[in-house]
Design a protein around this motif. Structure first.
Motif, mmCIF file in Angstrom:
data_model
loop_
_atom_site.group_PDB
_atom_site.id
_atom_site.type_symbol
_atom_site.label_atom_id
_atom_site.label_comp_id
_atom_site.label_asym_id
_atom_site.label_seq_id
_atom_site.Cartn_x
_atom_site.Cartn_y
_atom_site.Cartn_z
ATOM 1 N N ARG A 23 0.865 -1.184 0.000
ATOM 2 C CA ARG A 23 0.000 0.000 0.000
ATOM 3 C C ARG A 23 0.896 1.227 0.000
ATOM 4 O O ARG A 23 1.852 1.300 0.774
ATOM 5 N N LEU A 24 0.569 2.193 -0.857
ATOM 6 C CA LEU A 24 1.381 3.404 -0.946
ATOM 7 C C LEU A 24 0.533 4.650 -0.743
ATOM 8 O O LEU A 24 -0.587 4.728 -1.239
ATOM 9 N N THR A 25 1.096 5.619 -0.072
ATOM 10 C CA THR A 25 0.505 6.954 -0.043
ATOM 11 C C THR A 25 0.990 7.689 -1.292
ATOM 12 O O THR A 25 1.902 7.225 -1.985
ATOM 13 N N THR A 26 0.430 8.833 -1.549
ATOM 14 C CA THR A 26 0.898 9.651 -2.664
ATOM 15 C C THR A 26 2.360 10.029 -2.472
ATOM 16 O O THR A 26 3.153 9.979 -3.415
ATOM 17 N N GLN A 27 2.727 10.397 -1.254
ATOM 18 C CA GLN A 27 4.111 10.763 -0.974
ATOM 19 C C GLN A 27 5.054 9.578 -1.212
ATOM 20 O O GLN A 27 6.161 9.750 -1.722
#
Length: 155
Positions: free
Chosen positions: A78-82
């Motif tokens: 899972r990735l955040t935008t950052q």
């Protein structure tokens, strides 16, 4: 550096193609993004293994040699935008082309998932394939805008 989005499935709705094209034209010349749609294997009475293997061969044929392989997978990171922005920056610094792989209705072949350098997930939701293309290119554009200090991304 080139970002190649390699997606199984050649027919997508006009709205999705329009949205994809809108984001694709926003990228700067030094970061080329291209979509390579590969044919979905006809279902018939074939086994899941046979279907996925045929699609894997098409995906591999569409990839540039030496590409950094990033599989979109429901079990991926899972990735955040950052975090995606940081990955994009690292990919750019590495200088190799990046192939972002979107499977067909049955997902990506297990051997292709094994050979991927990275696995990422876009959502916990199940998304239509046409929407995945739009969401992916929008998030790549947003990641680029974060790295460029562009006002598109606001926190």
């Amino acid at each position: 550096m080139r970002l190649a989005i390699i997606a199984v499935g050649q027919r997508i709705p006009a709205w999705a193609q329009t949205a994809y094209d809108d984001y694709a034209k926003r990228f700067p010349p030094e970061l080329k993004v291209e979509l390579k749609a590969v044919k979905t294997e006809p279902r018939g009475s074939k086994t899941l293994h046979t279907l996925q293997a045929a699609e894997r061969e098409r995906i591999e044929a569409a990839m540039a040699r030496g590409s950094h392989r990033v599989a979109l997978d429901e079990h991926g990171t899972r990735l955040t935008t950052q975090a995606l922005a940081a990955r994009l920056k690292a990919w750019q610094l590495a200088g190799a082309d990046v192939a972002l792989l979107i499977g067909g209705p049955d997902g990506l072949d297990p051997a292709l998932l094994q050979s991927a350098h990275e696995r990422i997930r876009l959502s916990d939701l199940t998304l239509p394939h046409a929407l995945v293309r739009v969401l992916l290119i929008e998030q790549l554009y947003r990641a680029w805008s974060v790295n460029a200090g562009h006002p598109y991304h606001r926190e």
